[in-house]
Enzyme design. Structure first.
Site, mmCIF file in Angstrom:
data_model
loop_
_atom_site.group_PDB
_atom_site.id
_atom_site.type_symbol
_atom_site.label_atom_id
_atom_site.label_comp_id
_atom_site.label_asym_id
_atom_site.label_seq_id
_atom_site.Cartn_x
_atom_site.Cartn_y
_atom_site.Cartn_z
ATOM 1 N N LYS A 1 0.858 -1.193 0.000
ATOM 2 C CA LYS A 1 0.000 0.000 0.000
ATOM 3 C C LYS A 1 0.889 1.236 0.000
ATOM 4 O O LYS A 1 1.710 1.424 0.903
ATOM 5 C CB LYS A 1 -0.838 -0.029 1.277
ATOM 6 C CG LYS A 1 -2.264 0.405 1.113
ATOM 7 C CD LYS A 1 -2.977 0.151 2.431
ATOM 8 C CE LYS A 1 -4.376 0.633 2.422
ATOM 9 N NZ LYS A 1 -4.951 0.570 3.773
HETATM 10 C C1 E4P Z 1 -8.289 1.585 3.845
HETATM 11 O O1 E4P Z 1 -7.539 0.785 3.364
HETATM 12 C C2 E4P Z 1 -8.115 2.175 5.171
HETATM 13 O O2 E4P Z 1 -7.449 1.244 5.989
HETATM 14 C C3 E4P Z 1 -9.400 2.468 5.881
HETATM 15 O O3 E4P Z 1 -10.529 2.094 5.114
HETATM 16 C C4 E4P Z 1 -9.482 3.798 6.515
HETATM 17 O O4 E4P Z 1 -10.712 3.917 7.176
HETATM 18 P P1 E4P Z 1 -11.021 5.029 8.285
HETATM 19 O O5 E4P Z 1 -11.296 6.314 7.590
HETATM 20 O O6 E4P Z 1 -12.241 4.501 8.987
HETATM 21 O O7 E4P Z 1 -9.802 5.095 9.162
#
Ligand code: E4P
Length: 217
Positions: free
Chosen positions: A84
């Site tokens: 990522k």
């Molecule tokens: C995506 O890969 C992120 O880990 C995640 O969806 C972030 O979500 P949040 O805005 O609830 O922290």
């Protein structure tokens, strides 16, 4: 549509995997920070073993070289690891290099269609638009999904639209209606998808009638 679980918690991942409803996992540094007393590399290996599907592992470097170093270590852990990278110029540069090396990249922290176009051009396997965080600042997160899906379809780009920052079941339903490829969600949202009061009431009634029939025998 594929379902990913948005967590680094092995217990939650194993539970969801047992249900046979999840296709992968996404983690991020904040989610990892919640897990105490773990050795991260071993933890990633255990997650990959439990889910046997794409597991996103985020880099924490800000420069391309650092991202590439981290990414190349992470992919050694398991063939299921997806790197990522953040949606920055350094992140896009790293994405292009990794994609050319055959590594799948999930480009994260996407908040605009322009950013999503760049991620596809860089060869990302997934783009992660954060719908909940856009809703939080008074913008329409699902509108962004609609724009990205439309643009990617115009060119048949292979990058999969991974709806992230999912907060409730309506996000999942809307993502499916729009034809998004993946929704990643916390375990709580996955469990909420099954719930309907009429299902509970109907089941109660069926069982009550069944018991009455038994008593008539
Ligand atoms: C995506 O890969 C992120 O880990 C995640 O969806 C972030 O979500 P949040 O805005 O609830 O922290």
């Amino acid at each position: 549509m594929k379902f990913f679980l948005d967590t680094a918690n092995l217990g939650e991942i194993r539970e969801a995997a047992k249900l046979g409803l999840i296709d992968g996992v996404t983690t991020n540094p904040s989610l990892v920070a919640k897990e105490t007393n773990i050795i991260w590399q071993e933890h990633v290996a255990a997650i990959c073993d439990a889910v046997r599907g794409p597991v996103s592992v985020e880099v924490t470097s800000l420069d391309t070289e650092g991202m590439l170093r981290e990414a190349r270590e992470s992919v050694k852990i398991s063939p299921y690891v997806v790197v990522k990278c953040p949606l920055t110029m350094d992140g896009l540069r790293a994405t292009r290099t990794l994609a050319d090396e055959g590594t799948k990249v999930n480009v994260t922290l996407c908040f605009s269609a322009a950013q999503a176009i760049l991620a596809a051009k860089a060869g990302a396997a997934y783009i992660s638009p954060f719908v909940g965080r856009l809703d939080d600042v008074g913008q329409d997160g699902m509108q962004l999904i609609s724009e990205i899906v439309e643009i990617y379809r115009n060119y048949e780009w292979k990058t999969e639209v991974l709806v992230a920052s999912v907060r409730h079941t309506m996000h999942v339903i809307e993502a499916a209606r729009l034809g998004a490829d993946v929704a990643t969600m916390p375990s709580k949202v996955l469990m909420q998808l099954v719930q309907h009061p009429l299902t509970d009431r109907g089941l109660e009634q069926f069982l009550a009638d069944w018991r009455k029939r038994e008593n008539q025998k």
